[in-house]
Scaffold this motif. Structure first.
Motif, PDB file in Angstrom:
ATOM      1  N   GLU A 641      44.102  42.013  51.754  1.00  0.00           N
ATOM      2  CA  GLU A 641      45.158  41.114  50.984  1.00  0.00           C
ATOM      3  C   GLU A 641      44.490  42.009  49.458  1.00  0.00           C
ATOM      4  OE1 GLU A 641      44.822  36.951  49.987  1.00  0.00           O
ATOM      5  OE2 GLU A 641      43.172  37.628  50.291  1.00  0.00           O
ATOM      6  N   ARG A 647      39.403  39.755  43.907  1.00  0.00           N
ATOM      7  CA  ARG A 647      39.572  37.963  44.187  1.00  0.00           C
ATOM      8  C   ARG A 647      38.772  37.208  44.102  1.00  0.00           C
ATOM      9  NH1 ARG A 647      45.573  37.346  46.054  1.00  0.00           N
ATOM     10  NH2 ARG A 647      46.336  39.612  46.252  1.00  0.00           N
ATOM     11  N   LEU A 650      37.124  36.349  40.954  1.00  0.00           N
ATOM     12  CA  LEU A 650      37.638  35.134  40.609  1.00  0.00           C
ATOM     13  C   LEU A 650      37.249  33.778  40.957  1.00  0.00           C
ATOM     14  CD1 LEU A 650      41.386  36.609  40.058  1.00  0.00           C
ATOM     15  CD2 LEU A 650      40.655  35.940  38.840  1.00  0.00           C
ATOM     16  N   ILE A 651      36.875  33.768  42.273  1.00  0.00           N
ATOM     17  CA  ILE A 651      36.347  32.295  42.788  1.00  0.00           C
ATOM     18  C   ILE A 651      35.102  32.043  41.644  1.00  0.00           C
ATOM     19  CG2 ILE A 651      35.593  31.316  44.800  1.00  0.00           C
ATOM     20  CD1 ILE A 651      39.056  31.759  44.945  1.00  0.00           C
ATOM     21  N   GLU A 654      35.416  31.412  38.279  1.00  0.00           N
ATOM     22  CA  GLU A 654      36.120  29.991  38.393  1.00  0.00           C
ATOM     23  C   GLU A 654      34.481  29.068  38.476  1.00  0.00           C
ATOM     24  OE1 GLU A 654      39.192  29.705  37.577  1.00  0.00           O
ATOM     25  OE2 GLU A 654      38.550  27.369  37.033  1.00  0.00           O
ATOM     26  N   GLN A 658      33.022  26.352  36.015  1.00  0.00           N
ATOM     27  CA  GLN A 658      32.809  24.765  35.894  1.00  0.00           C
ATOM     28  C   GLN A 658      31.289  24.464  35.960  1.00  0.00           C
ATOM     29  OE1 GLN A 658      35.224  22.972  36.568  1.00  0.00           O
ATOM     30  NE2 GLN A 658      36.503  24.452  36.303  1.00  0.00           N
ATOM     31  N   ARG A 718      37.891  36.134  33.290  1.00  0.00           N
ATOM     32  CA  ARG A 718      39.624  36.381  33.893  1.00  0.00           C
ATOM     33  C   ARG A 718      41.033  36.502  34.237  1.00  0.00           C
ATOM     34  NH1 ARG A 718      39.507  29.097  34.211  1.00  0.00           N
ATOM     35  NH2 ARG A 718      40.333  29.647  32.684  1.00  0.00           N
ATOM     36  N   LYS A 719      41.257  36.116  32.837  1.00  0.00           N
ATOM     37  CA  LYS A 719      42.441  36.377  32.391  1.00  0.00           C
ATOM     38  C   LYS A 719      43.511  37.655  33.094  1.00  0.00           C
ATOM     39  CE  LYS A 719      44.848  35.553  28.261  1.00  0.00           C
ATOM     40  NZ  LYS A 719      45.199  35.003  26.652  1.00  0.00           N
ATOM     41  N   TRP A 722      43.237  38.174  36.850  1.00  0.00           N
ATOM     42  CA  TRP A 722      44.126  37.291  37.306  1.00  0.00           C
ATOM     43  C   TRP A 722      45.508  37.903  37.051  1.00  0.00           C
ATOM     44  CZ3 TRP A 722      46.190  33.248  39.176  1.00  0.00           C
ATOM     45  CH2 TRP A 722      45.384  31.955  40.083  1.00  0.00           C
ATOM     46  N   LYS A 723      45.646  38.920  35.919  1.00  0.00           N
ATOM     47  CA  LYS A 723      46.803  40.206  36.041  1.00  0.00           C
ATOM     48  C   LYS A 723      46.883  40.833  36.758  1.00  0.00           C
ATOM     49  CE  LYS A 723      47.511  38.818  30.997  1.00  0.00           C
ATOM     50  NZ  LYS A 723      47.389  39.425  29.695  1.00  0.00           N
ATOM     51  N   ILE A 725      45.976  40.916  39.843  1.00  0.00           N
ATOM     52  CA  ILE A 725      46.741  40.436  41.346  1.00  0.00           C
ATOM     53  C   ILE A 725      48.089  41.037  41.247  1.00  0.00           C
ATOM     54  CG2 ILE A 725      46.513  38.308  42.685  1.00  0.00           C
ATOM     55  CD1 ILE A 725      43.365  38.419  42.385  1.00  0.00           C
ATOM     56  N   GLN A 727      51.633  40.098  42.393  1.00  0.00           N
ATOM     57  CA  GLN A 727      52.962  39.132  42.458  1.00  0.00           C
ATOM     58  C   GLN A 727      53.531  39.484  43.753  1.00  0.00           C
ATOM     59  OE1 GLN A 727      54.032  35.389  40.040  1.00  0.00           O
ATOM     60  NE2 GLN A 727      53.357  34.789  42.272  1.00  0.00           N
ATOM     61  N   VAL A 728      53.880  38.488  44.857  1.00  0.00           N
ATOM     62  CA  VAL A 728      54.384  39.050  46.577  1.00  0.00           C
ATOM     63  C   VAL A 728      54.995  37.907  46.640  1.00  0.00           C
ATOM     64  CG1 VAL A 728      52.592  40.659  46.912  1.00  0.00           C
ATOM     65  CG2 VAL A 728      52.543  37.978  47.335  1.00  0.00           C
ATOM     66  N   SER A 729      56.166  37.678  47.720  1.00  0.00           N
ATOM     67  CA  SER A 729      57.330  37.304  48.165  1.00  0.00           C
ATOM     68  C   SER A 729      56.300  35.825  48.704  1.00  0.00           C
ATOM     69  CB  SER A 729      58.336  38.122  48.450  1.00  0.00           C
ATOM     70  OG  SER A 729      58.015  38.241  49.893  1.00  0.00           O
ATOM     71  N   PRO A 730      56.843  34.691  49.200  1.00  0.00           N
ATOM     72  CA  PRO A 730      56.053  33.751  50.136  1.00  0.00           C
ATOM     73  C   PRO A 730      56.132  34.394  51.381  1.00  0.00           C
ATOM     74  CG  PRO A 730      57.886  32.832  48.360  1.00  0.00           C
ATOM     75  CD  PRO A 730      58.052  34.572  48.284  1.00  0.00           C
TER      76      PRO A 730
END
Lengths: 756, 590
Positions: A641, A647, A650-651, A654, A658, A718-719, A722-723, A725, A727-730
């Motif tokens: 990845e 990544r 990010l976890i 979060e 919380q 966090r914002k 996130w940006k 990371i 975007q990849v195809s599924p």
């Protein structure tokens, strides 16, 4: 006219005179005001003083002229004098007009009657003295001087606004209060000479500057420091040069965006400043356009063969040179020859400046163009960038000299399959139908004529949409639907049996079409290899990655197709307006262009023809497969990845969010530091987005965030992460199920049901 | 135990009590007769009393008691005053009570605790937003009628897709009850993902789409903005799963661009692949991507067990030996997925027709103009057949009612088909998402699923609150599950009717993410506990639905006669036993 009426008339004259003079004096006063203001601007800067001075001079002129004309002492005798002087017919006796009848002698009374008659005659034509024209001239002159001198006026901004001070403190990010800090940091930027921009001092530590600018940092520390340096984009570091005990400086030419940070040491402790961005303003490529020509121009032999090319050229910092590269293509088929020439602009001869309108006349005969030949040209411009200039060019423009003596229709052997013409027959059908409609015009009712013309317009639209597809145009809603509709219409088309059906749902010829074909029409002769016919649209696709397709010729085909589409619009327009006779010339033009496109394909095929290696005759047809063996290929794709540390963080973020935690545990610090390393790579490319995140991440990693700011900081980080990371195809993913006894029974029942 | 006046609830089985007490009674009577003392009759009577007192104690006797109860109207928050007026007018004798959260109504009495519901009488009507699930359980006879109040303003229904897989487009659907122009926004940690403008009032369905980029437990936000200042933000918990890699075997007679691009796509995504095709009569090419070499030239049970999905073209399928065909069929029955790639649709009698029993119709069209979600229009070749749909075919790609790809079940496995051809063109044009759309769903749904021992799910959907019971359901593949929540073992009871179906109950103690965990195979269920007051509209809407389902109104008189079983005090039997025993002790001494 009695005495009262005379007085009234004279009073009216007085007011008229007064108005004229006042207007004249006002113009002069205004002119004086403007002139004084303009002259004062050269030496006096405060606008209030300037205004008062101007007003004063205007008032003086007004007063002088007012007194000069004695307007304050204006009476009837002035007009009597004027009338006597000006109008001889009054015989110097106008004064009688205002005198009382009783005071007059008989002779005077007689004279008065005569004069009265004369006065009545001349009264409407009395012209009072004034110098309005001269005054207006002076006013205009002064206005011009005012606007001209305003340009050289002392700038009020420079006078009134204090220059912004950039000398600010920089405290170390670790908030060590005892540590020396940067008392002031001054950053002066000198843009490269070719940009003709002035040197300036940066107002903020975040720098936005022209590419190649020389930046000088001058830092004054509050105490003794050692090992002061600037870290660029987290990779390079440059030591600051010590000017004296507390002042350090560094000069560097900046060529790429990124960020910087100042580092200094004190008593073996290293301190770091916050991150500041460096944003580079790239030198833009020259902008060029050809204003007076369409991309494809077709000329007849009788047309004017001198083409005027007008081009607009511009650049952000200035142009250095521009010229036209023209290629003449002569001949056809295997005999085609190209000749390239470099043509200079004639107006102006030298292309210099930020914005230039250049022009040149191309004499096609002088360039050696004969009927059937084509001229391809483009404009290329260079800017003044040093050391390597930016250059840019226009798309290729085409000028074709029509050859009316021949029309090539034969298919080329090299191509194997004559793909193109089949696609361009529908236009001929529309022409045939239009001509037929025009012939039968007299026999048809107006309603039927209009309706048929409209239907033909629809056909023309469908055809245009099809070609639009080749150009990559996304058709209006549902080209497919329209194509189907068209197909349905074609079933009643009497010409269909003579034509060749294409652009249908079966264009890939995977289904046997024998039943639908007209007798005697043999597809096998045309299409021996269905694979070659699969996708004729490929020829028109704009494939940037394929160097083979990025050629001259494909562009020419595209330009022609574009031109054909534009013409089809016109053809459709007139059909829709029930004027098929006006539409026909456009239809013919479109057909001609389509034919030319089909001919153009031959050139492409020849250029890319496969040249097989020579066969070894001794091995031919021996059926020797000894060298053909099974082959195994094993490889692994790198499926790790991207940005694993980001990544992970990010976890963690979060989880912290919380838990509403206001402290960052030590175990997370390493993760934050690693994420910072990954983010720094992005921050170099896009400092505006990621630099803040990098700074915040560092604060988190160093546990320097104020507990009250913790939640906000976490949300910001966090914002930004996130940006980062991508975007990849599924990808397909394996599901998980729980199979119990009931499921097994269900499947069994299902199988039984299926086999019933 | 029975419907007679006197009933009993024995502490031990009746036959045990009788078997023990009767011989003892006879023995002691005999002994008393044998004793040469006075008061024989009284002593025997005392013995009888002792016998009955022991019987009474061990059988735990109770008697039926007649009780007259009045009928009740229960008012809960959000009840409509006008409706209550009408109900009271119609049923003037009904008693009124209201919950603590509801406003009192005229002479209504407060309900101190939900526990009082068990004894409060016969609740005939519940009005307003209803009772929470756990309070409903307290009502013994649920013969009440539920008259709902107005639906709350806000989100009243939400459906979160399960599972949410990273990088895939997911849709969150719901219904919003609005009072005017409202803007709904789905906000991810990166910012606004999607938004919907609702015009007008009343219930409006909405759909949000989003593509998560990172697996994990995340809290998105669903915000609703009614005016510039009136913004409500609700925490929307989403569990985003990572992609699970597949093992895929591709068998081809001859190489094709379609399979080459498909192989590249799958290999780039990290799936393990083995590819085999014939290059000449006796020569083959083998490719292994992200996989160690394995013999793939013959289909065996071991080979099929090693893969989750098998791609094979119909030529290869026809050339399989009988034993290979049998292995393939059995493997598919056991769960293997297979996707058949057609060059042309085979004639009758071929193997493919046995494996994939589809009814087809030949067409004269071999091209399809198709648009995928948010894509441009593509013109693709397609096999010129139409598959006649039936209940066994699961469709995946449909175009104007024509089935282009799908699968059928074969035992526990699936056999898929793809009629679209030359899809690699889409990939070549750089539209990776559209290419993935064509293949990923088909592959994912056809491939063998990972077998889990247990499946845990919660009985109700979002929201869950602290200190409220959570009903858990566990489906097991056989063994008894050991379910833990925060290291505490949760007792589970197997369903009375359905095997391997277990129920349990747990309570979350604090807001945030929580987890149920099954020890045997580490099955997890993550769920999010919302703070009290969050998702209020959704909670009320769910509660109203629950009350509506629980109601079973029945007609009857204003008051009802109830027979309740009242246990006879064991102290009475004990005292009888004590006095009788005392008399037996005193009798020789008197």
């Amino acid at each position: 006219m009695n005495a009262e009426e005379i007085r009234y008339s004279l009073s009216k004259l007085k007011w008229r005179y007064l108005s004229l003079r006042l207007f004249e004096i006002s113009l002069l006063a205004l002119a004086t005001f403007l002139l004084t203001n303009a002259l004062a601007s050269l030496w006096v800067s405060p606008s209030v003083q300037k205004f008062l001075l101007s007003i004063l001079s205007g008032l003086i002129v007004f007063a002088l002229r007012f007194i000069h004309y004695r307007l304050h002492k204006l009476d009837t005798s002035f007009f009597i004098r004027y009338l006597n002087e000006r109008y001889k017919q009054l015989k110097e006796s106008s004064d009688l007009l205002i005198r009382d009848e009783n005071e007059l002698t008989t002779l005077q009374q007689l004279q008065k009657e005569k004069i009265l008659q004369q006065f009545n005659q001349i009264y409407p034509e009395i012209k009072l003295p004034h110098h309005i024209r001269q005054s207006f001239g002076i006013f205009v002159g002064c206005s011009v001087i005012y606007f001209a001198l305003s340009s050289f006026a002392v700038s009020t901004k420079q006078v009134f606004i204090e220059p912004v001070s950039t000398r600010k403190e920089i405290k170390p990010i670790d908030k060590d209060l005892s540590a020396p800090f940067i008392q002031s940091l001054s950053i002066s930027i000198t843009p490269p000479a070719y940009t003709q921009l002035k040197s300036f001092t940066a107002e903020s530590f975040n720098l936005t500057l022209a590419e190649g600018s020389r930046v000088k940092w001058l830092a004054e520390f509050s105490g003794d420091v050692t090992d002061a340096k600037i870290l660029f984009s987290g990779r390079d570091s440059s030591n600051l040069i010590k000017n004296n005990a507390l002042i350090y400086s560094k000069e560097k030419v900046i060529t790429e965006s990124g960020f910087y940070q100042i580092q200094w040491s004190d008593k073996n402790k290293i301190h770091l400043s916050d991150y500041y961005k460096i944003e580079i303003i790239k030198d833009q490529l020259p902008k060029i356009s050809i204003d007076n020509l369409t991309q494809f121009t077709k000329l007849g032999i009788n047309d004017n063969l001198t083409i005027e090319v007008k081009s607009s050229l511009s650049d952000d910092y200035g142009l250095k040179d521009a010229f036209i590269t023209a290629t003449v293509s002569k001949g056809s088929g295997e005999g085609i020859k190209f000749r390239e020439e470099k043509l200079r602009f004639t107006k102006p001869e030298k292309i210099i400046g930020n914005q230039v309108s250049a022009g040149v006349s191309l004499n096609l005969k002088k360039l050696g163009l004969d009927p059937g030949d084509e001229l391809y040209f483009y404009v290329e411009a260079f800017d003044n960038k040093m050391p390597v200039a930016n250059h840019h060019r226009t798309e290729t423009f085409f000028i074709a000299l029509q050859d009316t003596t021949t029309e090539i229709t034969s298919a080329d052997d090299g191509l194997g399959v004559d793909l193109m013409p089949e696609y361009f027959r529908s236009q001929r059908q529309i022409i045939i139908d239009t001509e037929k409609l025009l012939k039968e015009k007299k026999k048809l009712t107006k309603q039927l004529f209009n309706s048929t013309s409209n239907e033909l317009g629809y056909d023309q639209k469908v055809l245009r949409l099809r070609y639009g597809q080749f150009m990559g145009e996304e058709a209006e809603s549902g080209i497919a639907q329209e194509a189907i509709d068209h197909e349905e219409e074609e079933e009643t088309d009497p010409t269909k049996q003579f034509g060749h059906q294409h652009d249908t749902e079966n264009e890939h010829n995977l289904v046997d079409q024998k039943k639908n074909e007209a007798p005697g029409h043999d597809h096998n002769n045309e299409s021996k290899d269905p694979d070659e016919k699969e996708d004729p649209a490929k020829a028109f696709m704009h494939n940037h990655d394929d160097t083979e397709e990025a050629t001259f010729f494909i562009q020419s085909v595209k330009a022609k197709l574009k031109a054909a589409l534009a013409i089809m619009w016109d053809a459709e327009l007139y059909l829709r307006l029930y004027e098929p006779e006006k539409s026909l010339p456009f239809q013919y033009k479109a057909l001609n262009l389509l034919k030319e496109i089909s001919n153009d394909s031959r050139i492409y095929v020849h250029r890319t023809g496969f040249d097989p290696p020579p066969l070894k005759e001794e091995k031919r047809l021996t059926a020797d497969l000894s060298e053909v063996k099974s082959f195994t290929n094993r490889y692994s794709n790198n499926t790790e990845e991207s940005y694993p540390a980001i990544r992970k963080v990010l976890i963690i973020l979060e989880k912290i969010e919380q838990e509403n935690s206001i402290e960052i545990s030590r175990k997370y610090q390493t993760s934050f530091a690693k994420a910072g390393q990954e983010l720094s790579v992005l921050a170099i490319e896009q400092p505006a987005i990621y630099l803040k995140g990098l700074s915040l991440l560092k604060s988190l990693a160093d546990q320097k965030v104020n507990p009250t700011d913790m939640q906000r900081t976490l949300l910001d980080v966090r914002k930004i992460l996130w940006k980062a990371i991508p975007q990849v195809s599924p990808s397909p993913s394996r599901h998980a199920v729980t199979t119990n006894e009931l499921d097994q029974l269900f499947l069994q029942s299902l199988e039984e049901l299926k086999h019933e | 135990m029975n419907n007679s006046w006197l009933t009993f609830d024995p502490a031990f089985p009746v036959w045990v009590i009788v078997l023990i007490t009767l011989p003892v009674f006879i023995f002691f009577i005999g002994k008393e007769v044998q004793r040469t003392q006075k008061f024989l009759i009284l002593r025997i009577v005392a013995q009888v009393f002792i016998f009955f007192s022991i019987i009474g104690l061990s059988l735990r006797l109770s008697c039926l008691e007649q009780k007259v109860t009045s009928k009740i109207i229960l008012l809960t928050p959000g009840y409509d005053n006008l409706k209550v007026d009408s109900v009271v007018k119609k049923n003037p004798s009904y008693k009124m009570i209201h919950t603590r959260e509801a406003n009192p109504y005229l002479n209504s009495e407060p309900l101190i605790s939900y526990h009082n519901l068990a004894e409060s009488g016969d609740i005939k009507i519940i009005m307003g937003e209803g009772l929470p699930g756990f309070a409903l359980e307290m009502i013994k006879k649920k013969n009440f009628e539920f008259i709902p109040g107005n639906l709350p303003i806000g989100t009243i229904r939400i459906s979160i897709p399960q599972p949410i897989v990273v990088n895939k487009k997911n849709l969150i659907q719901g219904v919003f009850n609005s009072k005017g122009k409202t803007t709904l926004r789905l906000i991810s940690p990166a910012g606004v993902e999607d938004s919907v403008d609702i015009h007008g009032t009343g219930q409006t369905p909405f759909v949000f789409s989003f593509k998560p980029r990172q697996p994990g437990l995340f809290v998105y936000t669903l915000s609703s903005q009614y005016s510039s200042s009136n913004i409500l933000a609700e925490k929307l918990p989403l569990e985003i799963l990572a992609e699970q890699k597949l093992k895929i075997l591709i068998l081809q007679k001859s190489p094709s661009a379609e399979v080459r691009y498909l192989k590249n796509y799958l290999a780039e995504k990290g799936h393990s692949l083995a590819l085999c095709y014939q290059t000449s009569k006796n020569n083959f090419k083998y490719e292994y991507a992200n996989l160690n070499s394995i013999r793939v030239d013959r289909i065996t049970t071991e080979l099929t067990k090693a893969f989750d999905l098998l791609f094979l073209d119909n030529t290869v399928l026809e050339e399989l030996s009988n034993s290979e065909k049998s292995v393939l069929e059995n493997s598919i029955h056991s769960g293997l997925g297979a996707i058949i790639l057609f060059d042309d649709f085979p004639e009758k009698g071929k193997t493919i027709n046995q494996l994939l029993p589809l009814k087809t119709k030949r067409l004269t069209v071999d091209t399809v103009h198709i648009r995928f979600p948010e894509s441009k229009l593509y013109t693709l070749p397609v096999l010129p057949i139409e598959i006649i749909p039936n209940a066994f075919i699961q469709s995946i790609t449909l175009h104007k009612g024509r089935l282009l790809s799908g699968y059928v079940y074969s035992g526990a496995g699936k056999i898929g088909f793809q009629l679209l051809k030359e899809t690699y063109r889409i990939s070549l044009e750089g539209n990776a998402d559209d290419y993935a759309f064509i293949w990923s769903d088909l592959i994912e749904r056809t491939a063998r699923a990972k077998n889990k021992m247990f499946k845990v799910k919660l009985d109700k959907s979002l929201p869950y609150y602290p200190d409220e019971p959570l009903s858990i359901e566990v489906i097991s593949s056989g063994p008894q599950p050991s379910l833990y929540s925060n290291k505490i073992l949760i007792p589970l009871a197997e369903d009375v009717v359905i095997d391997d179906y277990w129920h349990g109950k747990s309570w979350a103690d604090k807001a945030g993410w929580d987890q149920f965990f099954i020890q045997q195979d580490s099955t997890e269920l993550n769920y999010f506990v919302s703070n009290k007051g969050e998702w209020e509209s959704l909670r009320i809407a769910h509660q109203m639905k629950e009350n509506e389902l629980a109601q079973s109104p029945e007609a009857g008189s204003n008051s009802s006669v109830q027979f309740i079983r009242k246990p006879i005090q064991p102290l009475i039997f004990f005292l009888i036993f004590l006095f009788a025993s005392a008399f037996l002790w005193l009798a020789p001494k008197i």
